[in-house]
Scaffold this active site. Structure first.
Site, PDB file in Angstrom:
ATOM      1  CB  CYS A   9     -83.591  82.354 -16.263  1.00 23.36           C
ATOM      2  SG  CYS A   9     -83.497  83.807 -15.233  1.00 23.36           S
ATOM      3  CG  HIS A  12     -86.439  81.107 -11.771  1.00 17.63           C
ATOM      4  ND1 HIS A  12     -86.022  79.958 -12.424  1.00 17.63           N
ATOM      5  CD2 HIS A  12     -85.555  81.999 -12.416  1.00 17.63           C
ATOM      6  CE1 HIS A  12     -85.100  80.107 -13.536  1.00 17.63           C
ATOM      7  NE2 HIS A  12     -85.045  81.586 -13.512  1.00 17.63           N
TER       8      HIS A  12
END
Lengths: 395, 487
Positions: free
Chosen positions: A88, A339
């Protein structure tokens, strides 16, 4: 050996952020093009003439598995282009590598971008590698990585689901004011507390959602920045750091599940570069990696804004809201943007930049002169942090 | 008569925790059904996983390294090419040159396997042979089989040192009646006619009991307990009458009402119940049935008494959880279409094979520099970050199979497609094992209310998944199985 720093050698002169959400209408390449061309426009650069190198972050192969994810999207040919993948943390790692390239003096103007097409995966939630964390386990979900941290925080510090809900409510309030956010709705404490369970104790509103999106950053030196966009329209990079830890913390008997060692290491280093000794006083706001509500609270502690265990009560008291003592995620965070993994890091850089030049798309942090962007990856295993400020800021 | 020294050294059993009322099953098809419950395997259990559990129970306090034979007796091995014995031996960490084979296809297989083990030990081909039997037979939905079958496993370590029951003798006949059969291309077992089958089986049992007694110069009253593979409790009446023994006093418990008819394991569970209650110097006749019948006669020794208390054995029968619904049972049996999309993920068979020590045998590694126990097995010590320069590998060690929960979550996402239909969240925990090693585990056979920081848990062997069409076996954990207090 004297530790080095690139404080003052890199500037962000252009940022591009696509609308985030379920972008069935756009391919990954088209989103990259949208973001990169917007960034070039507000940087006053011509991609073909001026940009000398590029970095693109994407995690999933169906979002783009090679440098061509950027190169083909905008016809950035004949130049060095690199694809970055780092959980991420991908987006800010792309930015970090681009910043190092400018600081090295090898290039004058470069682009860093990130993209992800979560909705092209055809599945529910973040698609995880079936062999992770171990071939003899059934796989892993992202919420199940962070939920046990909440379990421990409840056990160690007496934090509650209500504490987590304050984060969700605050971020939704902020996101409701941001025209590019995936979710632009406010929610109530009641909704947050009673939402369906995803991964106990995290419910629906404790988890950031799925979204597609792309963001792009044009980096250069402060001298070129003044020429291209003029004083007051660029941000200066005061520090950038990265730290990597194990991606198997669950097997480490020293793991306390109460924060990220990588984040603390990166925070220490970026503060050193930026000469920050008291972040709460010296900086004005921050964006943190709030993939889950519990993560935002742990991130805040890892950034040294308060003592371990204190973040929950400070959140309850409103200290991190837009008019609190230290606004966190004034844009609504991952909570409201979702995200799209590769795109998040650069989106954070773009938001911090727009805040310090006084051009926030949503809620503007008052007197925003300096802020940090904290991008976490994996099971608390990797962290990139950047501090950006107006050119005249002093710690 | 020559002094018999070959026999049973140790025993163990396993019954899945799940129970469903037989009447609940029958009601789904609109039938009335029988009284009592049956046991059923969890979604991730099969005859191989249950066999490992029974072996773990059997081997408590014993060293697995001197076992030189393993025979797996079953009619329901999930694999038709590739034998269960190899997987079981791998999970138990048996030595590489262990003799392994499956004895299959007929419910008489347990006694056949014990007799083969006996002859291996007597001929000095092996010193210790582990015989394990497990059954997970899925009956056609709506049939009597669906109600009557039960899932269970038993294990016996055979040898000639410190035996708790010596083998006296045995006798068997081959009678290949239609009975119950299943072809490779059939989905469910078939039988010709229940009454015909029962009549023939009863006949075979009576024949074998009588001939066994004659051959061993015994009378029916000399047998303390008959442990017979019965498919229903009523048929014992006729058998006892024909053979001349007391159907109440001389018949070992058969658990049909508690767990059902568990095929090859059926007579084994009765045998274990006898061993759990017998005194020294008592005679037990164990009779299996299938394509005829086969008996084996044991005489208990003094060592039997001191061996007590170590194993769970039949206690597993009384450690139960009730099914939430017939639907849960049917989903887990695989007889009901769940509607979940097929799991199209593949998993790496080479990775799994290379990681056998940690995945299959639950071994960890110990750092020679700092002594840290760690899992899974890797190249660098996670604590001191050194590699083992000499050998490039670390010493592998057996890890403790019990521990306490450090932290946990109940997840609803990654179980998608893997636990179809049960709709329950799946518990994932970081567990601190009792030897100080830390592992990441899926906690099964539990409900969220039972889980907290500090909850004790124990390992359980399961089929983790079958992605890409291969069965990946490994270890999950469960809350500690405890037998409920008997009323």
């Amino acid at each position: 050996m004297d530790k080095k720093s690139l404080n003052g050698r890199v500037a962000v002169i252009g940022t591009g952020i696509t609308r985030f959400g379920d972008r069935w209408d756009r391919s990954g390449s088209e989103l990259v093009a949208d973001a990169v061309f917007e960034a070039c426009r507000n940087a006053n650069v011509d991609l073909q003439k001026d940009v000398e190198a590029g970095w693109v972050g994407s995690v999933y192969d169906y979002s783009g598995s090679a440098p061509n994810t950027l190169a083909d999207a905008v016809a950035l040919y004949d130049k060095p282009v690199t694809r970055i993948s780092n959980w991420c943390d991908t987006g800010m790692d792309a930015f970090r590598n681009a910043a190092l390239a400018i600081a090295s003096g090898m290039y004058d103007i470069v682009v860093a971008c990130g993209v992800e097409k979560m909705y092209d995966s055809g599945g529910r939630g973040i698609k995880m590698d079936g062999a992770y964390p171990h071939i003899a386990l059934n796989g892993q979900s992202a919420p199940a990585i962070f939920a046990p941290c909440a379990t421990r925080a409840f056990h160690e510090w007496g934090w509650t689901k209500e504490d987590l809900a304050t984060v969700a409510v605050k971020n939704h309030f902020n996101g409701a004011h941001h025209p590019l956010a995936t979710f632009q709705n406010q929610i109530t404490m009641d909704m947050a507390m009673n939402a369906p369970m995803i991964s106990w104790p995290l419910g629906l509103f404790d988890c950031c959602g799925m979204a597609d999106g792309a963001t792009a950053i044009i980096l250069t030196t402060p001298e070129i920045a003044r020429e291209r966009v003029g004083e007051g329209n660029y941000a200066v990079l005061r520090g950038i750091s990265s730290a990597t830890q194990t991606q198997y913390p669950y097997y480490d008997s020293g793991f306390d599940a109460l924060g990220s060692v990588a984040a603390r290491q990166a925070a220490k280093e970026v503060y050193r570069q930026a000469h920050v000794t008291d972040p709460f006083k010296q900086l004005d706001f921050g964006v943190v990696h709030d993939c889950f509500t519990i993560t935002e609270l742990l991130d805040i502690q890892d950034m040294g804004l308060c003592k371990m265990g204190e973040a929950a009560e400070l959140s309850r008291a409103g200290e991190f809201s837009i008019d609190g003592a230290f606004p966190i995620n004034p844009d609504g965070g991952l909570k409201c943007f979702g995200h799209p993994i590769g795109a998040t890091g650069c989106r954070m850089i773009a938001e911090v930049t727009r805040q310090v030049i006084g051009k926030a798309d949503g809620l503007q942090v008052k007197n925003a002169k300096a802020g940090f962007a904290h991008n976490l990856g994996g099971p608390l295993s990797v962290c990139n942090i950047a501090i950006l400020s107006s050119p005249d800021w002093e710690p | 008569m020559m002094k018999q020294i070959t026999g049973i050294i140790s025993y163990g059993a396993y019954v899945p925790t799940w129970r469903i009322d037989k009447r609940k099953i029958a009601a789904d098809a609109g039938n009335y059904g029988a009284a009592g419950q049956r046991s059923f395997a969890a979604r991730d259990e099969d005859s191989i996983t249950m066999a490992v559990e029974a072996c773990v129970d059997c081997l408590r306090g014993l060293d697995a390294q001197d076992i030189d034979g393993l025979i797996f007796a079953t009619t329901t091995c999930p694999l038709v090419i590739k034998h269960g014995a190899g997987i079981i031996a791998g999970a138990l960490g048996l030595k590489e040159d262990v003799f392994v084979t499956d004895v299959t296809d007929s419910t008489r297989a347990l006694v056949s396997a014990i007799r083969l083990a006996e002859s291996m030990v007597k001929s000095e081909m092996a010193k210790k042979v582990l015989v394990v039997s497990a059954e997970h037979c899925v009956g056609r939905p709506g049939s009597k089989d669906e109600e009557n079958f039960g899932d269970a496993a038993v294990a016996f370590l055979m040898g000639n040192e410190n035996v708790i029951a010596t083998i006296f003798g045995g006798y068997g006949i081959s009678n290949p009646i239609p009975g119950m059969w299943m072809r490779r291309t059939d989905k469910y077992p078939q039988s010709f006619d229940g009454r015909f089958e029962k009549r023939e089986d009863t006949g075979s049992i009576v024949n074998v009991i009588k001939k066994t007694l004659t051959n061993l110069e015994l009378e029916s009253k000399d047998i303390t307990k008959y442990a017979i593979a019965l498919s229903d409790s009523k048929s014992i009446k006729g058998i006892a009458k024909k053979c001349g023994f007391d159907e109440k006093a001389q018949v070992a418990k058969e658990f049909i009402k508690e767990i059902g008819n568990c095929g090859t394991a059926q007579c084994g569970l009765s045998l274990i119940d006898s061993l759990e209650h017998a005194d020294a110097d008592q005679v037990i006749m164990c009779v299996s049935v299938g394509d005829g019948a086969e008996s084996i006669v044991f005489k208990t020794t003094d060592a039997l008494i001191s061996s007590r208390g170590v194993h769970m054995g039949t206690k597993y029968v009384y450690s139960t959880r009730d099914a939430f619904s017939y639907g849960q049972f049917a989903h887990w049996q695989g007889t009901k279409d769940t509607g979940w999309p097929p799991d199209d993920m593949t998993a790496s068979v080479p990775m799994y094979y290379r990681d056998s020590d940690s995945a299959l045998a639950f071994k960890g590694m110990k750092c020679p520099h700092c002594g840290t126990l760690q899992y899974p097995i890797g190249r660098i010590c996670v604590k001191c970050r050194k590699e083992n320069e000499e050998t490039k590998t670390f010493e592998t060690v057996d890890l403790a199979k019990t521990g306490k929960i450090f932290t946990f979550t109940h997840d609803t996402l990654y179980a998608h497609g893997c636990m179809p239909g049960d709709g329950k969240p799946y518990t994932r925990a970081i567990v601190d094992l009792d030897d100080g090693c830390r592992v990441y585990a899926e906690i099964v056979d539990c409900s969220p209310e039972e889980i907290a920081v500090g909850t004790p848990v124990e390992c359980t062997f399961r089929c983790i998944h079958s992605k890409g069409g291969y069965n990946f076996y490994g270890w999950r954990m469960r809350t500690i199985r405890k037998a409920k207090e008997m009323g």
